[in-house]
Design a protein around this motif. Structure first.
Motif, PDB file in Angstrom:
ATOM      1  N   ILE A 193      25.438   3.427  37.403  1.00  0.00           N
ATOM      2  CA  ILE A 193      25.642   2.982  36.018  1.00  0.00           C
ATOM      3  C   ILE A 193      25.497   1.468  35.922  1.00  0.00           C
ATOM      4  CG2 ILE A 193      27.345   2.827  34.172  1.00  0.00           C
ATOM      5  CD1 ILE A 193      28.414   5.542  35.086  1.00  0.00           C
ATOM      6  N   LEU A 194      26.009   0.736  36.905  1.00  0.00           N
ATOM      7  CA  LEU A 194      25.870  -0.713  36.916  1.00  0.00           C
ATOM      8  C   LEU A 194      24.396  -1.104  36.933  1.00  0.00           C
ATOM      9  CD1 LEU A 194      26.938  -3.613  37.209  1.00  0.00           C
ATOM     10  CD2 LEU A 194      27.062  -3.222  39.679  1.00  0.00           C
ATOM     11  N   TYR A 195      23.604  -0.413  37.728  1.00  0.00           N
ATOM     12  CA  TYR A 195      22.172  -0.708  37.777  1.00  0.00           C
ATOM     13  C   TYR A 195      21.511  -0.460  36.424  1.00  0.00           C
ATOM     14  CZ  TYR A 195      17.288  -0.493  39.163  1.00  0.00           C
ATOM     15  OH  TYR A 195      15.926  -0.707  39.249  1.00  0.00           O
ATOM     16  N   ALA A 196      21.900   0.653  35.760  1.00  0.00           N
ATOM     17  CA  ALA A 196      21.321   0.964  34.458  1.00  0.00           C
ATOM     18  C   ALA A 196      21.740  -0.049  33.399  1.00  0.00           C
ATOM     19  CB  ALA A 196      21.716   2.371  34.033  1.00  0.00           C
ATOM     20  N   ILE A 197      22.975  -0.541  33.471  1.00  0.00           N
ATOM     21  CA  ILE A 197      23.436  -1.531  32.500  1.00  0.00           C
ATOM     22  C   ILE A 197      22.743  -2.870  32.723  1.00  0.00           C
ATOM     23  CG2 ILE A 197      25.445  -2.879  31.767  1.00  0.00           C
ATOM     24  CD1 ILE A 197      27.176  -0.461  32.273  1.00  0.00           C
ATOM     25  N   ALA A 198      22.601  -3.274  33.980  1.00  0.00           N
ATOM     26  CA  ALA A 198      21.993  -4.562  34.283  1.00  0.00           C
ATOM     27  C   ALA A 198      20.516  -4.594  33.917  1.00  0.00           C
ATOM     28  CB  ALA A 198      22.166  -4.896  35.764  1.00  0.00           C
ATOM     29  N   ASN A 199      19.852  -3.454  33.940  1.00  0.00           N
ATOM     30  CA  ASN A 199      18.437  -3.396  33.586  1.00  0.00           C
ATOM     31  C   ASN A 199      18.289  -2.791  32.198  1.00  0.00           C
ATOM     32  OD1 ASN A 199      16.780  -4.063  36.293  1.00  0.00           O
ATOM     33  ND2 ASN A 199      18.654  -2.978  36.828  1.00  0.00           N
TER      34      ASN A 199
ATOM     35  N   ARG B 124      16.184   3.187  30.597  1.00  0.00           N
ATOM     36  CA  ARG B 124      14.963   3.810  31.100  1.00  0.00           C
ATOM     37  C   ARG B 124      14.719   3.450  32.560  1.00  0.00           C
ATOM     38  NH1 ARG B 124      14.817   2.818  26.176  1.00  0.00           N
ATOM     39  NH2 ARG B 124      14.432   0.602  26.503  1.00  0.00           N
ATOM     40  N   GLU B 125      15.096   2.244  32.955  1.00  0.00           N
ATOM     41  CA  GLU B 125      14.984   1.874  34.365  1.00  0.00           C
ATOM     42  C   GLU B 125      15.931   2.712  35.209  1.00  0.00           C
ATOM     43  OE1 GLU B 125      13.234  -0.154  37.486  1.00  0.00           O
ATOM     44  OE2 GLU B 125      12.713  -0.194  35.348  1.00  0.00           O
ATOM     45  N   GLY B 126      17.122   2.986  34.674  1.00  0.00           N
ATOM     46  CA  GLY B 126      18.040   3.867  35.383  1.00  0.00           C
ATOM     47  C   GLY B 126      17.519   5.290  35.482  1.00  0.00           C
ATOM     48  N   LEU B 127      16.852   5.754  34.423  1.00  0.00           N
ATOM     49  CA  LEU B 127      16.294   7.107  34.442  1.00  0.00           C
ATOM     50  C   LEU B 127      15.164   7.231  35.452  1.00  0.00           C
ATOM     51  CD1 LEU B 127      16.290   7.911  30.622  1.00  0.00           C
ATOM     52  CD2 LEU B 127      17.601   9.087  32.383  1.00  0.00           C
TER      53      LEU B 127
ATOM     54  N   ASP C 177      18.581 -10.531  31.598  1.00  0.00           N
ATOM     55  CA  ASP C 177      19.154 -11.750  32.134  1.00  0.00           C
ATOM     56  C   ASP C 177      18.935 -11.765  33.639  1.00  0.00           C
ATOM     57  OD1 ASP C 177      21.364 -13.464  33.336  1.00  0.00           O
ATOM     58  OD2 ASP C 177      21.581 -13.899  31.201  1.00  0.00           O
ATOM     59  N   VAL C 178      18.274 -12.794  34.133  1.00  0.00           N
ATOM     60  CA  VAL C 178      17.915 -12.831  35.552  1.00  0.00           C
ATOM     61  C   VAL C 178      19.160 -12.905  36.437  1.00  0.00           C
ATOM     62  CG1 VAL C 178      17.661 -15.352  35.563  1.00  0.00           C
ATOM     63  CG2 VAL C 178      16.431 -13.951  37.251  1.00  0.00           C
ATOM     64  N   VAL C 179      20.228 -13.557  35.957  1.00  0.00           N
ATOM     65  CA  VAL C 179      21.452 -13.656  36.752  1.00  0.00           C
ATOM     66  C   VAL C 179      22.105 -12.287  36.898  1.00  0.00           C
ATOM     67  CG1 VAL C 179      23.735 -14.707  36.895  1.00  0.00           C
ATOM     68  CG2 VAL C 179      21.791 -16.060  36.088  1.00  0.00           C
ATOM     69  N   VAL C 180      22.219 -11.572  35.769  1.00  0.00           N
ATOM     70  CA  VAL C 180      22.845 -10.245  35.801  1.00  0.00           C
ATOM     71  C   VAL C 180      22.028  -9.287  36.657  1.00  0.00           C
ATOM     72  CG1 VAL C 180      23.502  -8.269  34.386  1.00  0.00           C
ATOM     73  CG2 VAL C 180      23.938 -10.587  33.560  1.00  0.00           C
ATOM     74  N   LYS C 181      20.717  -9.311  36.482  1.00  0.00           N
ATOM     75  CA  LYS C 181      19.871  -8.382  37.224  1.00  0.00           C
ATOM     76  C   LYS C 181      19.885  -8.672  38.721  1.00  0.00           C
ATOM     77  CE  LYS C 181      15.302  -6.266  37.061  1.00  0.00           C
ATOM     78  NZ  LYS C 181      14.007  -6.230  36.347  1.00  0.00           N
TER      79      LYS C 181
END
Length: 276
Positions: A177-183, A186-189, A133-137
């Protein structure tokens, strides 16, 4: 079985409520805790530690041993969850994982991930591209840097204002964690992988314990920050705030790394290949 569980919870809850009647009234100056060492902390902490935040002075100086073992407990919990939750699988051989060199030597290339497996708990998602979702990201991209900056402020300024290593580490871990959830996981890793999180857990405990060893090497007792005065060129009282800052940095690193590691394990059921 469900009724028995509810009955046990109600029974022990009633006992706890009944036993709370023996507690002293809230804020009673004549309570045992207020008559023991609290007056000394309130009257002498600023003079002895040069730290305006009495809570931080108690946790990191007067009770430095206790807080060290609290940090070790957090580290131990992270290690225990690694062994309990992490699912290690062997990589199946694949023809694409072998490369024939000109000399005839075959080199096996490891991808680091096992082949995708079905999961009952998580919906199968594509490993190369995941809709977002572009808004969340976009919102998370704006929030995460400010959250991390505030977390560093809480850690660095925790001995002068409300805050500290535990609070700042939680905020810093929550931002990752917020960054990993929004993306996606694997992006968080890619930003903080499993190996890096584990090493940061170790590093935080090492910083705390190493500060105490440094004090001993300089001729003081373990976690006696006054011994750092000869190294930093500051008087023995003011240098205690610097020693507290050093151990708070270690606490913050450990708390952050354990939070991120636990999220990765829980969100992917220990497989690190799918999840939120």
């Amino acid at each position: 079985m469900k009724a028995a569980g509810i009955g046990i919870v109600l029974l022990f809850g009633s006992l706890l409520v009944y036993s709370s009647q023996d507690f002293p009234p809230w804020g009673d100056p004549g309570a045992p805790a207020s008559m023991h060492v609290s007056p000394h902390y309130i009257e002498a902490s600023l003079r002895q530690t040069s730290v305006p935040n009495i809570v931080t002075a108690v946790l990191a100086d007067y009770r430095g041993y206790d807080t060290l073992f609290e940090t070790v407990v957090i580290f131990s919990a992270g290690v225990a969850c690694l062994f309990l939750l992490r699912v290690f699988r062997r990589i199946q051989p694949d023809s694409r994982m072998y490369r024939h060199l000109p000399s005839g030597i075959t080199l096996r290339l490891s991808t680091g991930l096992a082949p995708p497996a079905t999961s009952k708990e998580f919906e199968r998602i594509d490993l190369m591209w995941v809709p977002y979702d572009v808004v969340v990201k976009t919102t998370s991209r704006l929030i995460v840097p400010f959250s991390q900056l505030f977390a560093l402020y809480v850690i660095a300024h925790g001995h002068h204002s409300p805050g500290g290593g535990f609070q700042g580490g939680v905020i810093l871990g929550a931002s990752i964690i917020l960054y990993a959830i929004a993306n996606n996981i694997r992006e968080g890793l890619r930003r903080m992988d499993e190996k890096r999180a584990v090493w940061l857990c170790v590093l935080g405990v090492f910083i705390y314990a190493g500060t105490g060893l440094l004090c001993m090497l300089l001729g003081g007792n373990y976690l006696d920050y006054g011994a750092l005065s000869s190294l930093l060129g500051i008087d023995a009282v003011a240098v205690r705030s610097h020693g507290i800052l050093m151990v708070e940095i270690g606490v913050g690193i450990t708390v952050m790394a354990v939070m991120v590691h636990l999220y990765y394990c829980l969100a992917s059921a220990g497989r690190y290949d799918e999840g939120l």
